[in-house]
Design a protein around this motif. Structure first.
Motif, PDB file in Angstrom:
ATOM      1  N   PHE A   1       0.863  -1.189   0.000  1.00 55.15           N
ATOM      2  CA  PHE A   1       0.000   0.000   0.000  1.00 55.15           C
ATOM      3  C   PHE A   1       0.891   1.227   0.000  1.00 55.15           C
ATOM      4  O   PHE A   1       2.018   1.147   0.508  1.00 55.15           O
ATOM      5  CB  PHE A   1      -0.864   0.035   1.273  1.00 55.15           C
TER       6      PHE A   1
ATOM      7  N   CYS B   1     -10.202 -11.657   1.335  1.00 54.10           N
ATOM      8  CA  CYS B   1      -9.178 -11.560   0.282  1.00 54.10           C
ATOM      9  C   CYS B   1      -9.770 -11.321  -1.100  1.00 54.10           C
ATOM     10  O   CYS B   1      -9.096 -11.554  -2.102  1.00 54.10           O
ATOM     11  CB  CYS B   1      -8.330 -12.828   0.292  1.00 54.10           C
TER      12      CYS B   1
ATOM     13  N   PHE C   1     -17.036   4.728  -4.369  1.00 56.15           N
ATOM     14  CA  PHE C   1     -18.140   5.333  -3.608  1.00 56.15           C
ATOM     15  C   PHE C   1     -18.406   4.500  -2.353  1.00 56.15           C
ATOM     16  O   PHE C   1     -18.463   3.272  -2.416  1.00 56.15           O
ATOM     17  CB  PHE C   1     -19.416   5.368  -4.464  1.00 56.15           C
TER      18      PHE C   1
ATOM     19  N   ARG D   1      -1.996   1.536  -2.971  1.00 56.48           N
ATOM     20  CA  ARG D   1      -2.110   1.066  -4.347  1.00 56.48           C
ATOM     21  C   ARG D   1      -3.504   1.420  -4.884  1.00 56.48           C
ATOM     22  O   ARG D   1      -4.482   1.467  -4.150  1.00 56.48           O
ATOM     23  CB  ARG D   1      -1.856  -0.445  -4.454  1.00 56.48           C
TER      24      ARG D   1
ATOM     25  N   TRP E   1     -10.352 -12.631  -6.406  1.00 60.70           N
ATOM     26  CA  TRP E   1      -9.439 -12.797  -7.542  1.00 60.70           C
ATOM     27  C   TRP E   1      -8.528 -14.000  -7.413  1.00 60.70           C
ATOM     28  O   TRP E   1      -7.828 -14.337  -8.366  1.00 60.70           O
ATOM     29  CB  TRP E   1      -8.583 -11.540  -7.732  1.00 60.70           C
TER      30      TRP E   1
ATOM     31  N   LYS F   1      -6.821   0.743  -7.367  1.00 60.07           N
ATOM     32  CA  LYS F   1      -7.602  -0.481  -7.551  1.00 60.07           C
ATOM     33  C   LYS F   1      -8.742  -0.196  -8.526  1.00 60.07           C
ATOM     34  O   LYS F   1      -9.247   0.928  -8.560  1.00 60.07           O
ATOM     35  CB  LYS F   1      -8.173  -0.900  -6.188  1.00 60.07           C
ATOM     36  N   VAL F   2      -9.138  -1.187  -9.290  1.00 63.12           N
ATOM     37  CA  VAL F   2     -10.297  -1.008 -10.172  1.00 63.12           C
ATOM     38  C   VAL F   2     -11.534  -0.955  -9.288  1.00 63.12           C
ATOM     39  O   VAL F   2     -11.958  -1.980  -8.737  1.00 63.12           O
ATOM     40  CB  VAL F   2     -10.431  -2.158 -11.190  1.00 63.12           C
ATOM     41  N   CYS F   3     -12.096   0.233  -9.125  1.00 65.55           N
ATOM     42  CA  CYS F   3     -13.214   0.414  -8.205  1.00 65.55           C
ATOM     43  C   CYS F   3     -13.743   1.838  -8.403  1.00 65.55           C
ATOM     44  O   CYS F   3     -12.978   2.764  -8.662  1.00 65.55           O
ATOM     45  CB  CYS F   3     -12.710   0.239  -6.768  1.00 65.55           C
TER      46      CYS F   3
ATOM     47  N   PHE G   1     -12.973  -1.664 -15.840  1.00 63.37           N
ATOM     48  CA  PHE G   1     -12.017  -0.592 -16.124  1.00 63.37           C
ATOM     49  C   PHE G   1     -12.274   0.560 -15.161  1.00 63.37           C
ATOM     50  O   PHE G   1     -13.396   0.772 -14.728  1.00 63.37           O
ATOM     51  CB  PHE G   1     -12.193  -0.082 -17.560  1.00 63.37           C
TER      52      PHE G   1
ATOM     53  N   THR H   1     -15.518 -12.753   4.433  1.00 66.98           N
ATOM     54  CA  THR H   1     -16.192 -11.448   4.370  1.00 66.98           C
ATOM     55  C   THR H   1     -15.851 -10.769   3.048  1.00 66.98           C
ATOM     56  O   THR H   1     -14.860 -11.102   2.406  1.00 66.98           O
ATOM     57  CB  THR H   1     -15.786 -10.503   5.528  1.00 66.98           C
ATOM     58  N   GLY H   2     -16.658  -9.791   2.665  1.00 60.56           N
ATOM     59  CA  GLY H   2     -16.392  -9.059   1.424  1.00 60.56           C
ATOM     60  C   GLY H   2     -16.685  -9.906   0.201  1.00 60.56           C
ATOM     61  O   GLY H   2     -17.500 -10.832   0.229  1.00 60.56           O
TER      62      GLY H   2
HETATM   63  C1  LIG Z   1     -15.654  -1.442 -12.015  1.00 58.88           C
HETATM   64  C2  LIG Z   1     -15.928  -1.568 -10.553  1.00 58.88           C
HETATM   65  C3  LIG Z   1     -16.460  -0.487  -9.863  1.00 58.88           C
HETATM   66  C4  LIG Z   1     -16.755  -0.598  -8.507  1.00 58.88           C
HETATM   67  N1  LIG Z   1     -17.246   0.488  -7.852  1.00 58.88           N
HETATM   68  C5  LIG Z   1     -17.541   0.401  -6.552  1.00 58.88           C
HETATM   69  C6  LIG Z   1     -18.023   1.518  -5.822  1.00 58.88           C
HETATM   70  O1  LIG Z   1     -18.103   2.650  -6.325  1.00 58.88           O
HETATM   71  N2  LIG Z   1     -18.368   1.344  -4.526  1.00 58.88           N
HETATM   72  C7  LIG Z   1     -18.251   0.128  -3.922  1.00 58.88           C
HETATM   73  O2  LIG Z   1     -18.622   0.027  -2.747  1.00 58.88           O
HETATM   74  N3  LIG Z   1     -17.761  -0.932  -4.559  1.00 58.88           N
HETATM   75  C8  LIG Z   1     -17.396  -0.837  -5.854  1.00 58.88           C
HETATM   76  N4  LIG Z   1     -16.866  -1.911  -6.499  1.00 58.88           N
HETATM   77  C9  LIG Z   1     -16.720  -3.183  -5.784  1.00 58.88           C
HETATM   78  C10 LIG Z   1     -15.529  -3.175  -4.838  1.00 58.88           C
HETATM   79  O3  LIG Z   1     -14.366  -2.772  -5.499  1.00 58.88           O
HETATM   80  C11 LIG Z   1     -15.318  -4.564  -4.237  1.00 58.88           C
HETATM   81  O4  LIG Z   1     -16.553  -5.125  -3.906  1.00 58.88           O
HETATM   82  C12 LIG Z   1     -14.452  -4.478  -2.988  1.00 58.88           C
HETATM   83  O5  LIG Z   1     -13.157  -4.034  -3.306  1.00 58.88           O
HETATM   84  C13 LIG Z   1     -14.369  -5.842  -2.315  1.00 58.88           C
HETATM   85  O6  LIG Z   1     -13.570  -5.713  -1.173  1.00 58.88           O
HETATM   86  P1  LIG Z   1     -12.818  -6.962  -0.557  1.00 58.88           P
HETATM   87  O7  LIG Z   1     -12.101  -6.438   0.627  1.00 58.88           O
HETATM   88  O8  LIG Z   1     -13.723  -8.106  -0.429  1.00 58.88           O
HETATM   89  O9  LIG Z   1     -11.761  -7.386  -1.686  1.00 58.88           O
HETATM   90  P2  LIG Z   1     -10.555  -6.560  -2.299  1.00 58.88           P
HETATM   91  O10 LIG Z   1     -10.846  -5.107  -2.329  1.00 58.88           O
HETATM   92  O11 LIG Z   1     -10.219  -7.269  -3.572  1.00 58.88           O
HETATM   93  O12 LIG Z   1      -9.376  -6.732  -1.248  1.00 58.88           O
HETATM   94  C14 LIG Z   1      -8.804  -7.981  -1.008  1.00 58.88           C
HETATM   95  C15 LIG Z   1      -7.392  -7.776  -0.501  1.00 58.88           C
HETATM   96  O13 LIG Z   1      -6.859  -9.048  -0.120  1.00 58.88           O
HETATM   97  C16 LIG Z   1      -5.540  -9.174  -0.610  1.00 58.88           C
HETATM   98  N5  LIG Z   1      -5.314 -10.616  -0.833  1.00 58.88           N
HETATM   99  C17 LIG Z   1      -5.936 -11.411  -1.721  1.00 58.88           C
HETATM  100  N6  LIG Z   1      -5.534 -12.683  -1.584  1.00 58.88           N
HETATM  101  C18 LIG Z   1      -4.632 -12.698  -0.578  1.00 58.88           C
HETATM  102  C19 LIG Z   1      -3.852 -13.723   0.027  1.00 58.88           C
HETATM  103  N7  LIG Z   1      -3.946 -15.007  -0.368  1.00 58.88           N
HETATM  104  N8  LIG Z   1      -3.005 -13.389   1.026  1.00 58.88           N
HETATM  105  C20 LIG Z   1      -2.928 -12.085   1.449  1.00 58.88           C
HETATM  106  N9  LIG Z   1      -3.636 -11.081   0.905  1.00 58.88           N
HETATM  107  C21 LIG Z   1      -4.485 -11.386  -0.093  1.00 58.88           C
HETATM  108  C22 LIG Z   1      -5.521  -8.351  -1.905  1.00 58.88           C
HETATM  109  O14 LIG Z   1      -4.199  -7.935  -2.205  1.00 58.88           O
HETATM  110  C23 LIG Z   1      -6.456  -7.205  -1.568  1.00 58.88           C
HETATM  111  O15 LIG Z   1      -5.768  -6.081  -1.025  1.00 58.88           O
HETATM  112  C24 LIG Z   1     -16.520  -1.821  -7.833  1.00 58.88           C
HETATM  113  C25 LIG Z   1     -15.954  -2.905  -8.521  1.00 58.88           C
HETATM  114  C26 LIG Z   1     -15.662  -2.772  -9.870  1.00 58.88           C
HETATM  115  C27 LIG Z   1     -15.052  -3.949 -10.589  1.00 58.88           C
END
Ligand SMILES: Cc1cc2nc3c(=O)[nH]c(=O)nc-3n(C[C@H](O)[C@H](O)[C@H](O)COP(=O)(O)OP(=O)(O)OC[C@H]3O[C@@H](n4cnc5c(N)ncnc54)[C@H](O)[C@@H]3O)c2cc1C
Length: 344
Positions: free
Chosen positions: A8, A122, A17, A10, A125, A12-14, A146, A251-252
């Motif tokens: 971090f 996590c 909001f 970094r 992906w 991210k595609v997001c 994108f 979670t997530g």
């Molecule tokens: C085009 C697009 C637009 C979006 N717009 C929005 C928006 O405006 N508002 C909104 O609320 N959501 C939005 N989202 C959705 C949002 O980005 C995701 O739902 C959210 O990031 C999910 O969070 P998460 O913590 O579950 O996963 P992530 O954000 O993917 O975080 C997971 C973390 O775990 C780490 N990780 C993964 N595997 C491992 C491992 N084995 N060991 C250690 N670390 C690991 C990764 O490096 C990463 O930092 C959008 C998504 C897309 C594709």
């Protein structure tokens, strides 16, 4: 202990909001003040841009604000450290072994950590390792994502429009430091058509496709300046998956991923983690899977419905016609997707 594989800050595609309904969890984590200080202006109206239609909900209210992931994720990591978590970063959980009591997590550098509870937060992906989601193979309907930041964007103040265009959907929102984030998803077959028509790199073709098909996007981005480069990823993996398995909690996005059309994924990730933390502290972790379903399943299903409406021609036509007569339905859509207060 918090194990994070990327460095971090970094990007991210997001879309970035965050719903106002997430603020109680940010407050509990001690990051609400920092979030308020850094995030973009309040989003007061949701809208929809599709073809020549530029629709906005009549009512103003506080729906939330946007903040770049390079800032938000770093804030949350630092709050965990301040609360006493040991952070291992960059480090990847590469294996997981069940012990008589708890689990042993094997890191990519060979270190092993034993833990009474494991929380997989996590994302969706991972294609290998203990939290892999099986690759479903290629399909024309796969959605590639994108994202880019723009400056000098002409978006009406407080408006967060959904972009509905042939074969995809996206969103525009003002985020921190005067930037506007454009994020979108586009079907594999629509992306191929856009590339054949507009040429250039995939992101350039997607932007050209959105600008050509969506008047509201043209008006907002016509004189805007791209900051940095586009990020791309995919295909995304929407759907509901397991939330709890033999002492491991999810979670997530790994537990359940909504089509980004509702811009609720970060909020659901934060809220589901907050819910799990509360239940673990209260010694009621066995209730997590059921409680998760009651809070998030409808939002994920509603997102799938809106995504399909947005991506196909008949859906866009019917949706625009309906919203022209009843723009208040935009508020209803925002509420059902989770932008109304969380259940207690
Ligand atoms: C085009 C697009 C637009 C979006 N717009 C929005 C928006 O405006 N508002 C909104 O609320 N959501 C939005 N989202 C959705 C949002 O980005 C995701 O739902 C959210 O990031 C999910 O969070 P998460 O913590 O579950 O996963 P992530 O954000 O993917 O975080 C997971 C973390 O775990 C780490 N990780 C993964 N595997 C491992 C491992 N084995 N060991 C250690 N670390 C690991 C990764 O490096 C990463 O930092 C959008 C998504 C897309 C594709």
């Amino acid at each position: 202990m918090l194990v994070e594989k990327s460095r971090f800050p970094r990007r991210k595609v997001c879309g970035e909001f965050i719903s106002a309904t997430t603020m109680p969890v940010l407050e509990a984590c001690g990051v609400a003040q920092a979030f308020d200080a850094a995030a973009g202006p309040m989003v007061t109206r949701v809208g929809a841009y599709s073809g020549d239609a530029m629709l906005a909900a009549p009512a103003h209210r506080n729906w939330g604000r946007a903040l770049g992931r390079e800032h938000l994720d770093t804030m949350l990591r630092d709050a965990a450290m301040e609360a006493g978590a040991v952070v291992l970063q960059p480090a990847e959980v590469a294996g997981l072994r069940r012990l008589a009591q708890g689990h042993s997590c094997v890191l990519d550098d060979g270190r092993e950590i034993t833990a009474a509870s494991v929380i997989a937060a996590c994302g969706s992906w991972n294609t290998k390792g203990p939290f892999a989601i099986p690759d479903a193979g290629q399909a024309a309907s796969d959605l590639f994502a994108f994202k880019a930041h723009f400056r000098s964007c002409a978006l009406p103040p407080g408006l967060m429009p959904l972009l509905a265009f042939p074969g995809g959907y996206g969103g525009l929102v003002q985020c921190d430091d005067g930037r506007t984030s454009l994020s979108c998803c586009i079907r594999r077959d629509a992306l191929a058509r856009a590339r054949a028509r507009h040429g250039g790199k995939a992101a350039d073709a997607v932007l050209a496709h959105i600008l050509e098909s969506t008047k509201g996007a043209r008006m907002a981005l016509g004189n805007a300046v791209l900051e940095g480069s586009f990020l791309a990823t995919g295909p995304i993996r929407p759907g509901i998956r397991k939330r709890q398995d033999d002492g491991v909690f999810f979670t997530g996005n790994i537990a359940g991923e909504a089509h980004p059309v509702i811009a609720e994924g970060i909020s659901m990730a934060i809220q589901s983690s907050g819910l799990l933390a509360q239940l673990l502290i209260a010694g009621r972790a066995e209730e997590y899977a059921t409680e998760w379903k009651s809070r998030f399943a409808l939002r994920i299903r509603a997102a799938a419905f809106f995504a399909h409406l947005a991506m196909n021609g008949a859906g866009r036509f019917a949706g625009s016609a309906l919203l022209r007569t009843a723009p208040g339905l935009l508020d209803f859509g925002a509420r059902i997707s989770g932008k109304a207060p969380m259940a207690a």
